[in-house]
Design a protein around this motif. Structure first.
Motif, PDB file in Angstrom:
ATOM      1  N   LYS A  23      64.652  48.813  65.657  1.00  0.00           N
ATOM      2  CA  LYS A  23      64.987  50.171  66.100  1.00  0.00           C
ATOM      3  C   LYS A  23      64.263  51.243  65.271  1.00  0.00           C
ATOM      4  N   VAL A  26      60.604  51.375  66.117  1.00  0.00           N
ATOM      5  CA  VAL A  26      60.397  52.056  67.395  1.00  0.00           C
ATOM      6  C   VAL A  26      60.522  53.566  67.214  1.00  0.00           C
ATOM      7  N   VAL A 195      66.829  49.973  72.332  1.00  0.00           N
ATOM      8  CA  VAL A 195      65.796  49.029  71.896  1.00  0.00           C
ATOM      9  C   VAL A 195      66.374  47.620  71.913  1.00  0.00           C
ATOM     10  N   ASN A 227      61.008  45.402  72.295  1.00  0.00           N
ATOM     11  CA  ASN A 227      60.160  45.230  71.116  1.00  0.00           C
ATOM     12  C   ASN A 227      59.818  43.753  70.911  1.00  0.00           C
TER      13      ASN A 227
END
Length: 322
Positions: A23, A26, A195, A227
């Motif tokens: 997270k 990202v 995410v 991801n």
């Protein structure tokens, strides 16, 4: 979709997801990609030292804003700034803004905030969200990126405003909660980007989190970031000995078997990934932005640039209606 339009859809983007899905990486990637479009961004960290600053080659964050990456240059990029928020520091700011600077530090140092937090659940979260609301209203940057707590806490974190409205009927806490909830539920001001990894448990948790956030908080959800996706390997299905012969390379004893085993593992992993991506699309009909698996333990500026390039390409492929 034009990336500038994508990032301009709302001033505040809250990035949330299960712990371990990347997270924070990202969040950093979003900031870097936004800078590529010429937009300035402020990254807000709320869970202590996350390593986000190190991805830009900078020291850990504190309450004061710091520049992670300067703007300008040949591409006329936007500036990336960041800060860490804590309930105590947010309370100090709030009291100073309301003419109580003399008593503010004494209240915090005495542990009064912990006493109040025990009596009024959600007060610490609303202090942080109230500061975020103040930053959003100030409009001093094009984009605010909030690196939210992990999925379980993210729901209670974002639900704090609604809970406090039900428990505190009047006064400044009620007013703060009302303002925060107004920001969170205004889709032109705020949206949440979730995410996940292309794996069963993270996908399950993301789907549950998405519906909980919509039902309990009323936030708007942006595209899902998947991801750690493995790219397809060209020629992976060709037997290693045949591929080596075509390339004029001689393999040592045992290398062909090891390579074949690695290729089989990669094929199985890719098949599992495709299955989970399809399942996610079926259970949660939101666009997916897929970022590649980066084969390194620590992300730095070079890896962040690689991820930002991929993210911009993924955004560019989105339909205009998103």
């Amino acid at each position: 979709m034009d990336p500038a339009r994508f990032f301009g859809a709302s001033r505040l983007v809250i990035v949330a997801g299960k712990g371990g899905v990347g997270k924070t990486a990202v969040t950093a990637t979003l900031a870097r990609a936004a800078a590529r479009t010429g937009l300035s961004s402020l990254v807000v960290e709320v869970e202590g030292k996350s390593g986000l600053a190190s991805m830009f080659g900078q020291a850990p964050l504190d309450y004061h804003e710091t520049v992670l990456r300067a703007g300008g240059g040949p591409r006329d990029e936007g500036e990336v700034r960041a800060r860490a928020l804590s309930p105590d520091a947010a309370l100090l700011d709030y009291l100073r803004d309301h003419g109580l600077s003399r008593v503010s530090r004494r209240l915090v140092s005495s542990g009064a905030l912990d006493v109040v937090a025990t009596a009024v659940p959600g007060i610490k979260d609303i202090l942080i969200l109230g500061k975020v609301k103040q930053l959003e209203r100030a409009a001093e940057t094009d984009l605010i990126l909030l690196d939210a707590p992990a999925a379980g806490h993210a729901i209670t974190f974002l639900q704090a405003a609604r809970v406090l409205l039900d428990t505190v009927r009047v006064g400044p806490i009620n007013a703060q909660a009302r303002d925060v909830l107004e920001m969170l539920t205004d889709h032109e001001r705020c949206r949440v980007m979730l995410v996940t990894l292309p794996e069963e448990t993270p996908v399950n948790e993301l789907v549950d989190t998405a519906f909980s956030l919509e039902d309990r908080v009323g936030v708007g959800l942006g595209p899902v970031v998947v991801n750690g996706c493995y790219d397809d390997l060209v020629g992976a299905a060709v037997p290693p000995d045949r591929a080596a012969a075509s390339a004029g390379v001689t393999l040592a004893e045992g290398e062909a078997a090891a390579l074949a085993q690695a290729a089989a593992f990669r094929a199985d992993r890719t098949a599992l990934q495709s299955e989970q991506l399809a399942r996610l699309a079926e259970k949660l009909p939101l666009p997916q932005l897929r970022l590649p698996f980066v084969f390194t333990t620590d992300l730095g500026p070079a890896e962040l640039d690689l991820l930002a390039d991929r993210l911009l390409a993924e955004i560019d492929a989105l339909p205009e209606a998103v």
